[in-house]
Design a protein around this motif. Structure first.
Motif, short mmCIF file in Angstrom:
data_model
loop_
_atom_site.label_atom_id
_atom_site.label_comp_id
_atom_site.label_asym_id
_atom_site.label_seq_id
_atom_site.Cartn_x
_atom_site.Cartn_y
_atom_site.Cartn_z
N THR A 100 -1.18 8.23 8.36
CA THR A 100 -0.21 9.00 7.57
C THR A 100 -0.72 10.43 7.49
OG1 THR A 100 -1.34 8.46 5.50
CG2 THR A 100 0.54 7.09 6.09
N PRO A 111 8.32 0.08 6.70
CA PRO A 111 8.81 -1.31 6.78
C PRO A 111 10.33 -1.41 6.90
CG PRO A 111 8.10 -0.77 4.55
CD PRO A 111 7.67 0.37 5.42
N ILE A 113 0.86 -1.19 0.00
CA ILE A 113 0.00 0.00 0.00
C ILE A 113 0.90 1.24 0.00
CG2 ILE A 113 -1.67 1.33 1.37
CD1 ILE A 113 -2.36 -1.43 2.74
N ILE A 114 0.61 2.20 -0.86
CA ILE A 114 1.43 3.43 -0.87
C ILE A 114 0.95 4.33 0.27
CG2 ILE A 114 2.21 5.40 -2.22
CD1 ILE A 114 2.94 2.69 -3.40
N TYR A 115 1.88 4.70 1.14
CA TYR A 115 1.54 5.62 2.24
C TYR A 115 1.70 7.07 1.80
CZ TYR A 115 1.99 1.60 5.47
OH TYR A 115 1.86 0.42 6.12
N LEU A 116 2.90 7.38 1.34
CA LEU A 116 3.26 8.78 1.13
C LEU A 116 4.21 8.90 -0.05
CD1 LEU A 116 4.13 9.77 4.81
CD2 LEU A 116 2.32 10.83 3.46
N PHE A 165 6.90 5.84 -0.10
CA PHE A 165 6.86 5.03 1.11
C PHE A 165 5.62 4.15 1.06
CE2 PHE A 165 9.28 8.76 1.91
CZ PHE A 165 10.39 8.29 2.60
N GLY A 166 5.85 2.86 1.21
CA GLY A 166 4.72 1.94 1.17
C GLY A 166 4.80 0.97 2.32
N SER A 167 3.83 0.08 2.34
CA SER A 167 3.78 -0.87 3.48
C SER A 167 4.83 -1.97 3.35
CB SER A 167 2.38 -1.49 3.57
OG SER A 167 2.05 -2.15 2.37
N ARG A 168 5.47 -2.07 2.17
CA ARG A 168 6.47 -3.12 1.98
C ARG A 168 7.87 -2.62 1.70
NH1 ARG A 168 3.45 -7.43 -1.79
NH2 ARG A 168 2.08 -8.32 -0.18
N ASP A 169 7.99 -1.36 1.29
CA ASP A 169 9.32 -0.87 0.92
C ASP A 169 9.30 0.66 0.93
OD1 ASP A 169 11.96 -1.05 0.18
OD2 ASP A 169 11.58 -2.10 -1.71
N SER A 170 10.48 1.24 1.04
CA SER A 170 10.65 2.69 1.01
C SER A 170 11.76 2.97 0.02
CB SER A 170 11.05 3.21 2.39
OG SER A 170 10.13 2.81 3.38
N ARG A 225 -4.27 4.62 5.83
CA ARG A 225 -3.83 3.83 4.69
C ARG A 225 -3.67 2.36 5.04
NH1 ARG A 225 -4.82 5.31 0.25
NH2 ARG A 225 -2.97 4.40 -0.69
N HIS A 273 4.00 3.82 10.09
CA HIS A 273 4.65 2.56 9.74
C HIS A 273 5.64 2.79 8.61
CE1 HIS A 273 4.51 -1.50 7.49
NE2 HIS A 273 5.39 -1.58 8.45
#
Lengths: 332, 332, 332, 332
Positions: free
Chosen positions: B207, B229, A139-142, A239-244, B194, B227
């Motif tokens: 966020t 990761p 999921i894309i956060y920012l 920034f996402g839930s799996r990687d930045s 998010r 969050h």
């Protein structure tokens, strides 16, 4: 494939050089309002100077428009009238109304038109888009966007530029759409004249910020500056839930860490957009040649150009009206 | 110098350990609402557990408050009543109104109070402030702040937190004031849920973004995430007419460059605030001991705590009211 | 035609009396949660008291709902289940979400439902609408709406009311739609607690103002007050390019002119809505009987009820968020 | 007492006539940029035409300025330089900046200056103010202001007018201050071009609305129109906890009630401001003569003029920026 290159200024010269390397230079017809400039560039790259854009278009199978903004719409219309595939540097036209008209005209024709948002051809942007698309980021956060130019344009350019958002941040607005495959729904922007009072003369600013909200709730921030003493700083962080991940962050980034254990960069920093995105420009024109030959659809359509412009319009309106602007408020 | 350490939770335990290294451990009186926890921490660091905060304050020459937020105001009032120098983790109190009352009380007393914004003791923040102050950055164009936490707090904490801006971004709001020696005048903020729907239950977000305008026209953008990761990502970039610098950017930054020529980081990334700012916490307490001995004024006063909280209040109001908020609208 | 009258409070008693005059009183089955009250009203008007609303609905050919707001949705659903034409005092339901659900349910059924906006049956409102429709006013420039109640409701009612806009100004929002046959597109509202601090306890206000913009650019202003010492002041003024007209302005208007040549009114001023709109209530119920007999479509549908509620929602949001709210932001 | 009357246009002619009745006509020196016009008016009222404003000021003991707006500041400065009491039609100057400068200059001098807000001398406005001041209205709940002009100005005037709020509603803004002795703190305004597209050419509107909030929480609404087919409609209603009163409501009000029992007005309706406020203009000038003789302080100072203008500025900004504007945002 004979190509009309319309405009031989700074970006036109780059296109001449790149096109000469990608196709037969003799079939490259260069026109410029300043005939001497057309001749000089043509002789540099082995191309053919022609007296005016009409003749160039007449003799060519495809157009590449790199003229000043106020000539874009006319040159596109002329290429469309000839029915030849057309590449045009952003923006398509000098105003939103004219852009809307052009998009309708282009959509009603069968002629492929490609808008020059070259970042779409930069490997890091492409990798980021891949990670969004294939779920590598989750999921894309920012999203954080920075576009800081090394030096302000000449004063004469400022009143024709449309302001910092239409002129400069529009590349970030397109990148945001390209990376996320989503649309901006609201914008809040602010700006300030910090180092160059000349911008105030034209109701423009030399630094700007914006927050953007996408249709799915993803949030983005953007900064824009007309001057960066260390060079050309164009970066995007996702920034996402799996990687930045970061685009534009590395040895050549014009940014000095204050952390004690970080060594100074070795080698030259990115100094301007021609250096930073040279490979992207080449890939962009190579793709246009594929489009012109009928081998691919336009990778960046007139509608994409309009969509980015509408975000810029919303940002500009927000800056001047000191309030949040919904994209729905902008005509299309 | 005998010290009352009030609270032996996560941050309390860190303070116990650091204080034990900075001063005589036997004179460290630890109290916690959970007496067993106080005993465990005291025995770990060689300090003295006491049954309650009143006794700790009674026996000490200075207080260090690391209890839950809702106990801060009461513990500060007790320390003030005893007239002993007091360090308190942010925030000073659970509401703006109570904070305003406390600041008045503290200002009317002669007792030094220090608020726990530890970033003020991080070398990179200090160097950045020096560069602003001595003109090394020139005119400040833009400031970019990021605060991305590795993992969200427990649900029970969320409704007591005051929301992402008061709880988390407040460190960035203080940093902005510290770095620029200037005040925020207006804020626009937005936020989104998010990844963690539990935040929506409490009208909070996971966020958030904000743009801030300082009194002199400097613009800043901020992002906050509950969050990340890859770890704990706290960075600040300052762009000026003479230099472009970054805090928190280096080998341990939890951010992966997509540029082809950038090697992966070797060694561990920053994983949480205790690791990232451990040295800053030690320096902060060392300074408090100087303050407590009368050797220095408070480096971060109750008024500083209030000023950062007012920015957080404005950001929270902006988030919920979907409009720009002027700092003038927030009581003080 | 047997009618279930559900609710025998203040407005229920009026409906009982009016219905008894319009139809056969014996076929009027009155139920109220307070059985004694049902009996008292039934005996007053010669109607039949029944023990509960289910029985009333069971025995009737049409329903008239005058129960407290929180019972409306349930009673409408029961009438719809029986398939009988239904009149309901505004609002249809206690929340926007429930109203939206009800409208869908009603639209999917064949049962006519009429919402109780009685002003639509007042001769001056009807004449004003006629003048708008037949061009007698020309282009509409401005509309001024006033709704000032003689006295605030009991405290117990306030938290159930939905606030001044949903509870009270909603009549003006419906009137605006009825008069212009146009829709509100944006609202700015403000409010204040001036005379009755009890409203602040429930985040409500006792006076309010709003500006409204209609789809065609017509502008309106509205004032609302919970107290008017001279009586019940409901007026609407319409200004157009051909005429300037007023509803509610005359000998009984509770407003004292300060002009030297204006005599004091003779006779009683309008003191409350039951007196001011008594004839409109009768005409409204007479029309409902026509609807119930299949002789006319509903003159004020559930969708009309929802549309007015959405304007009230926008006004309430504007009041609390201190910004302009677009109707597009409100779900439907 | 010799008086310089500067300007002999529409309002100048009225002042000439009124001044001739209030003082010795021979000592009235009339100058106008159109010398013939000055002569015609002077001969009408038995005054003395002079060739230019400098000579008029030179020969007089007091100035009355009724020239076009763009000459106001210069004429005030000349009167101040001569040290003679000065009456000036609103506005004091053509821009906010110039008005601020003038107010400083006037405040630093000892010369009394009176700004021409004639409504302050209308008996109904005075009675309303008395009722506010002596508590006759109780707590003020709401104020409703209407200013509807019979016909739009000539096109040539529009771009010089400063827009509908600075040109026209400014009288209502002053009235609001005069009636309540309180200050406006925020404004939301909207406007529309309904009947006269020529206003759009100059970014102006022909109808407008505003909501205003006073320092103590009192709320007001205002409407403004450039055309009213029935005449000149200037009304103000004040609603308080003890009384509800109206200014401008009576037999001559150009508003037609749709209530069945209201007779049509007999006699002429108010057709323009010269008729509506003729007595107020006379009283205003009579008071100025008292001021000029040293018998009274200015009843409407330059600061009052600035205060009303700042509300107009805020309304204009709100109209163009589509947001609430705080008075704090407007320079003073």
């Amino acid at each position: 494939m004979r190509i009309a290159l319309l405009g031989a200024g700074r970006i036109g010269r780059l296109h001449a050089e790149l096109l000469a390397g990608l196709t037969d230079a003799e079939g490259l017809f260069i026109a410029d309002i300043d005939g001497e400039r057309a001749k000089a560039v043509a002789s540099e790259v082995g191309a053919t100077a022609v007296p005016d854009s009409l003749e160039a278009i007449e003799r060519a199978d495809a157009s590449v428009i790199a003229a000043p903004t106020d000539a874009h719409a006319t040159l596109i219309r002329r290429s469309l009238a000839r029915g030849i595939p057309t590449f045009c540097e952003k923006p398509l036209a000098a105003s939103l109304e004219e852009t809307i008209d052009l998009v309708r005209l282009i959509d009603a024709s069968d002629v492929p038109v490609q808008v020059g948002f070259q970042r779409r051809f930069d490997p890091a942007y492409q990798e980021a888009r891949r990670l969004v698309t294939n779920g590598g980021l989750g999921i894309i956060y920012l999203i954080r966007l920075a576009g800081h130019d090394p030096a302000p344009p000449h004063e004469a350019y400022i009143p024709t530029s449309g302001g910092i958002f239409r002129d400069f941040s529009i590349h970030d607005f397109d990148a945001l759409r390209y990376l996320t495959a989503s649309e901006v729904t609201q914008v809040y922007a602010d700006g300030s004249v910090r180092g160059f009072p000349v911008f105030a003369k034209y109701r423009d600013v030399d630094t700007a910020v914006a927050t953007l909200r996408l249709a799915d709730g993803t949030l983005a921030v953007l900064t824009a500056a007309r001057h960066d003493p260390l060079g050309y700083d164009v970066r995007t962080e996702l920034f996402g839930s799996r990687d930045s991940v970061a685009i534009g962050l590395g040895q050549r980034t014009p940014l000095r860490s204050l952390e004690p254990d970080v060594p100074s960069p070795v080698g030259p920093l990115w100094s301007d957009f021609l250096i930073r995105f040279r490979d992207a420009y080449r890939a962009e024109l190579a793709e246009f040649l594929r489009v012109a030959r009928g081998g691919a659809p336009s990778p960046c359509t007139a509608s994409d150009g309009l969509a980015a412009l509408r975000v810029a319009e919303a940002a500009d309106r927000s800056l001047h009206e000191h309030r949040v602007v919904m994209l729905d408020e902008i005509p299309f």
